[in-house]
Design a protein around this motif. Structure first.
Motif, PDB file in Angstrom:
ATOM      1  N   UNK A 102       0.638  -1.107   0.055  1.00  0.00           N
ATOM      2  CA  UNK A 102       0.165  -0.077   0.020  1.00  0.00           C
ATOM      3  C   UNK A 102       0.797   1.356  -0.246  1.00  0.00           C
ATOM      4  N   UNK A 103       1.939   1.329   0.768  1.00  0.00           N
ATOM      5  CA  UNK A 103       2.733   2.422   0.721  1.00  0.00           C
ATOM      6  C   UNK A 103       3.448   2.645  -0.503  1.00  0.00           C
ATOM      7  N   UNK A 104       3.846   1.595  -1.020  1.00  0.00           N
ATOM      8  CA  UNK A 104       4.485   1.731  -2.615  1.00  0.00           C
ATOM      9  C   UNK A 104       3.386   2.298  -3.590  1.00  0.00           C
ATOM     10  N   UNK A 105       2.265   2.022  -3.505  1.00  0.00           N
ATOM     11  CA  UNK A 105       1.301   2.339  -4.541  1.00  0.00           C
ATOM     12  C   UNK A 105       1.052   3.892  -4.030  1.00  0.00           C
ATOM     13  N   UNK A 106       0.882   4.338  -3.045  1.00  0.00           N
ATOM     14  CA  UNK A 106       0.843   5.675  -2.700  1.00  0.00           C
ATOM     15  C   UNK A 106       1.759   6.598  -3.341  1.00  0.00           C
ATOM     16  N   UNK A 107       3.265   6.168  -3.016  1.00  0.00           N
ATOM     17  CA  UNK A 107       4.396   6.769  -3.549  1.00  0.00           C
ATOM     18  C   UNK A 107       4.283   6.823  -5.010  1.00  0.00           C
ATOM     19  N   UNK A 108       3.775   6.057  -5.777  1.00  0.00           N
ATOM     20  CA  UNK A 108       3.666   5.993  -7.367  1.00  0.00           C
ATOM     21  C   UNK A 108       2.734   6.385  -7.898  1.00  0.00           C
ATOM     22  N   UNK A 109       1.387   6.624  -6.905  1.00  0.00           N
ATOM     23  CA  UNK A 109       0.480   7.483  -7.612  1.00  0.00           C
ATOM     24  C   UNK A 109       0.603   9.089  -7.606  1.00  0.00           C
ATOM     25  N   UNK A 110      -0.113   9.671  -8.660  1.00  0.00           N
ATOM     26  CA  UNK A 110      -0.161  11.041  -8.571  1.00  0.00           C
ATOM     27  C   UNK A 110      -1.077  11.576  -7.542  1.00  0.00           C
ATOM     28  N   UNK A 111      -0.528  12.877  -7.067  1.00  0.00           N
ATOM     29  CA  UNK A 111      -1.396  13.328  -5.963  1.00  0.00           C
ATOM     30  C   UNK A 111      -2.589  13.964  -6.355  1.00  0.00           C
TER      31      UNK A 111
END
Length: 61
Positions: free
Chosen positions: A52-61
């Motif tokens: 989940x953390x990795x997905x948040x880091x790669x997702x655009x804000x």
């Protein structure tokens, strides 16, 4: 040769059993890697948290 075999929820430690059951209900099953992580409840909990953390880091804000 494997040193640890994948676990079924019924064979996993209590906390791992809960986590595996939840994953299976949401996704329909688990792969061998996740089922093998069930030997360690801390590892099994940490894996989806990391994912989940990795997905948040790669997702655009």
């Amino acid at each position: 040769m494997r040193r640890l075999n994948p676990l079924q929820p019924a064979d996993a430690p209590d906390k791992s059993r809960e986590l595996l059951t939840d994953i299976i209900e949401r996704h329909g099953g688990v792969g061998d890697m996740v089922a093998t992580m069930a030997h360690s409840p801390a590892l099994l909990q940490g894996y989806p948290d990391l994912s989940r953390s990795m997905k948040r880091m790669t997702s655009p804000f």
